[in-house]
Motif scaffolding. Structure first.
Motif, PDB file in Angstrom:
ATOM      1  N   TRP A   1      76.862 -37.870  39.788  1.00  0.00           N
ATOM      2  CA  TRP A   1      77.502 -38.166  38.700  1.00  0.00           C
ATOM      3  C   TRP A   1      78.291 -36.962  37.805  1.00  0.00           C
ATOM      4  CZ3 TRP A   1      75.729 -35.464  33.731  1.00  0.00           C
ATOM      5  CH2 TRP A   1      76.075 -36.205  32.748  1.00  0.00           C
ATOM      6  N   LEU A   2      77.884 -35.613  38.060  1.00  0.00           N
ATOM      7  CA  LEU A   2      78.417 -34.524  37.885  1.00  0.00           C
ATOM      8  C   LEU A   2      79.841 -34.217  38.664  1.00  0.00           C
ATOM      9  CD1 LEU A   2      75.652 -31.830  37.230  1.00  0.00           C
ATOM     10  CD2 LEU A   2      77.130 -32.920  35.742  1.00  0.00           C
ATOM     11  N   ARG A   3      79.638 -34.501  39.956  1.00  0.00           N
ATOM     12  CA  ARG A   3      80.897 -34.422  40.817  1.00  0.00           C
ATOM     13  C   ARG A   3      82.079 -35.564  40.472  1.00  0.00           C
ATOM     14  NH1 ARG A   3      77.760 -32.984  46.330  1.00  0.00           N
ATOM     15  NH2 ARG A   3      77.461 -30.848  46.000  1.00  0.00           N
ATOM     16  N   ARG A   4      81.683 -36.448  39.967  1.00  0.00           N
ATOM     17  CA  ARG A   4      82.757 -37.319  39.341  1.00  0.00           C
ATOM     18  C   ARG A   4      83.208 -36.944  38.256  1.00  0.00           C
ATOM     19  NH1 ARG A   4      79.218 -42.322  39.782  1.00  0.00           N
ATOM     20  NH2 ARG A   4      79.540 -42.144  37.518  1.00  0.00           N
ATOM     21  N   MET A   5      82.663 -36.225  37.383  1.00  0.00           N
ATOM     22  CA  MET A   5      82.971 -35.665  35.687  1.00  0.00           C
ATOM     23  C   MET A   5      84.009 -34.650  36.126  1.00  0.00           C
ATOM     24  SD  MET A   5      80.786 -34.551  32.902  1.00  0.00           S
ATOM     25  CE  MET A   5      79.391 -35.835  33.193  1.00  0.00           C
ATOM     26  N   PRO A   6      85.201 -34.789  35.409  1.00  0.00           N
ATOM     27  CA  PRO A   6      86.251 -33.693  35.281  1.00  0.00           C
ATOM     28  C   PRO A   6      85.732 -32.321  34.636  1.00  0.00           C
ATOM     29  CG  PRO A   6      86.626 -35.431  33.730  1.00  0.00           C
ATOM     30  CD  PRO A   6      85.388 -35.735  34.415  1.00  0.00           C
ATOM     31  N   PRO A   7      86.187 -31.057  35.102  1.00  0.00           N
ATOM     32  CA  PRO A   7      85.912 -30.017  34.392  1.00  0.00           C
ATOM     33  C   PRO A   7      86.716 -29.822  33.301  1.00  0.00           C
ATOM     34  CG  PRO A   7      86.743 -29.690  36.684  1.00  0.00           C
ATOM     35  CD  PRO A   7      86.724 -31.144  36.720  1.00  0.00           C
ATOM     36  N   PRO A   8      86.403 -29.352  32.160  1.00  0.00           N
ATOM     37  CA  PRO A   8      85.244 -28.207  32.146  1.00  0.00           C
ATOM     38  C   PRO A   8      83.934 -28.976  31.797  1.00  0.00           C
ATOM     39  CG  PRO A   8      86.346 -28.312  30.196  1.00  0.00           C
ATOM     40  CD  PRO A   8      87.337 -29.447  31.146  1.00  0.00           C
ATOM     41  N   ARG A   9      84.033 -30.319  31.578  1.00  0.00           N
ATOM     42  CA  ARG A   9      82.603 -30.830  31.158  1.00  0.00           C
ATOM     43  C   ARG A   9      81.795 -30.667  32.169  1.00  0.00           C
ATOM     44  NH1 ARG A   9      81.697 -37.118  29.895  1.00  0.00           N
ATOM     45  NH2 ARG A   9      79.696 -37.011  29.269  1.00  0.00           N
ATOM     46  N   SER A  10      82.039 -30.799  33.502  1.00  0.00           N
ATOM     47  CA  SER A  10      81.174 -30.914  34.443  1.00  0.00           C
ATOM     48  C   SER A  10      80.583 -29.321  34.864  1.00  0.00           C
ATOM     49  CB  SER A  10      81.738 -31.548  35.767  1.00  0.00           C
ATOM     50  OG  SER A  10      82.709 -30.560  36.296  1.00  0.00           O
ATOM     51  N   THR A  11      81.177 -28.502  34.488  1.00  0.00           N
ATOM     52  CA  THR A  11      80.859 -27.229  34.764  1.00  0.00           C
ATOM     53  C   THR A  11      80.479 -26.342  33.441  1.00  0.00           C
ATOM     54  OG1 THR A  11      83.274 -26.429  34.169  1.00  0.00           O
ATOM     55  CG2 THR A  11      82.517 -26.975  36.517  1.00  0.00           C
ATOM     56  N   THR A  12      80.011 -27.052  32.208  1.00  0.00           N
ATOM     57  CA  THR A  12      79.823 -26.223  31.107  1.00  0.00           C
ATOM     58  C   THR A  12      78.469 -26.435  30.885  1.00  0.00           C
ATOM     59  OG1 THR A  12      82.032 -26.664  30.208  1.00  0.00           O
ATOM     60  CG2 THR A  12      80.195 -26.121  28.564  1.00  0.00           C
ATOM     61  N   VAL A  13      77.754 -25.195  30.423  1.00  0.00           N
ATOM     62  CA  VAL A  13      76.378 -25.104  30.151  1.00  0.00           C
ATOM     63  C   VAL A  13      76.003 -24.468  28.627  1.00  0.00           C
ATOM     64  CG1 VAL A  13      74.172 -24.045  30.714  1.00  0.00           C
ATOM     65  CG2 VAL A  13      75.731 -24.995  32.644  1.00  0.00           C
ATOM     66  N   LEU A  14      75.251 -25.184  28.059  1.00  0.00           N
ATOM     67  CA  LEU A  14      74.857 -24.364  26.675  1.00  0.00           C
ATOM     68  C   LEU A  14      73.603 -23.695  27.033  1.00  0.00           C
ATOM     69  CD1 LEU A  14      75.249 -24.177  23.406  1.00  0.00           C
ATOM     70  CD2 LEU A  14      73.766 -26.482  23.462  1.00  0.00           C
ATOM     71  N   VAL A  15      73.571 -22.330  26.588  1.00  0.00           N
ATOM     72  CA  VAL A  15      72.516 -21.603  26.679  1.00  0.00           C
ATOM     73  C   VAL A  15      72.170 -21.053  24.997  1.00  0.00           C
ATOM     74  CG1 VAL A  15      71.332 -19.311  27.763  1.00  0.00           C
ATOM     75  CG2 VAL A  15      73.348 -20.862  28.910  1.00  0.00           C
ATOM     76  N   GLU A  16      70.596 -21.519  24.979  1.00  0.00           N
ATOM     77  CA  GLU A  16      70.425 -20.783  23.582  1.00  0.00           C
ATOM     78  C   GLU A  16      69.138 -19.666  23.933  1.00  0.00           C
ATOM     79  OE1 GLU A  16      70.845 -24.776  20.750  1.00  0.00           O
ATOM     80  OE2 GLU A  16      69.194 -24.873  22.408  1.00  0.00           O
ATOM     81  N   HIS A  17      68.891 -18.949  22.766  1.00  0.00           N
ATOM     82  CA  HIS A  17      67.613 -18.064  22.663  1.00  0.00           C
ATOM     83  C   HIS A  17      67.933 -16.964  23.720  1.00  0.00           C
ATOM     84  CE1 HIS A  17      65.841 -20.670  19.676  1.00  0.00           C
ATOM     85  NE2 HIS A  17      65.899 -21.794  20.720  1.00  0.00           N
ATOM     86  N   ILE A  18      69.409 -16.539  23.992  1.00  0.00           N
ATOM     87  CA  ILE A  18      69.548 -15.394  24.698  1.00  0.00           C
ATOM     88  C   ILE A  18      69.007 -14.029  24.488  1.00  0.00           C
ATOM     89  CG2 ILE A  18      71.569 -14.190  25.861  1.00  0.00           C
ATOM     90  CD1 ILE A  18      73.168 -16.816  24.993  1.00  0.00           C
TER      91      ILE A  18
END
Length: 130
Positions: free
Chosen positions: A65-82
């Motif tokens: 599923w991720l490989r079919r998705m176009p960047p940047p959506r497939s390569t974006t990560v939300l990181v919380e509480h850094i």
């Protein structure tokens, strides 16, 4: 196991007929305790295998599923509480690159407490409306 409790439990002198099929009917130290432990381990192994199989199936479908998705959506990560020591663009990049042992981060953008920013934006919008 209920029929085993009833026929091999050994304590059928109880007034409560429902207890005859329960674990309360099994005498302490009975061979039925070993049967229970064997069944428990069988269930643990079956559940472990089922969960692992489901996880493998899920991971392969997610990667597809991720490989079919176009960047940047497939390569974006939300990181919380850094943690504070990694709470900068360069600090976050360095941390993730050290965790994975190679350069894996294309770019990082850290946004901190935006409460005052939201307040100021609301004030600007209010001033623009008047």
């Amino acid at each position: 196991l209920c029929p085993l409790h009833y026929f091999c439990g050994g304590s059928l002198d109880q007034d409560d007929f429902l207890s005859w099929i329960g674990m309360a009917n099994v005498e302490q130290g009975s061979w039925l305790c070993w049967v229970h432990s064997g069944i428990v381990w069988f269930v643990v192994i079956v559940v472990q295998h089922s969960v692992k199989s489901a996880q493998v199936s899920f991971v392969s479908r997610r990667v597809h599923w991720l490989r079919r998705m176009p960047p940047p959506r497939s390569t974006t990560v939300l990181v919380e509480h850094i943690p504070p020591e990694h709470c900068s663009d360069s600090g976050l990049v360095a941390y993730f690159n050290s965790v994975f042992g190679r350069d894996v981060v294309e770019s990082a953008h850290v946004t901190r407490n935006t409460r005052m920013l939201r307040y100021h934006l609301a004030m600007i919008r209010k001033a623009q409306d008047h």
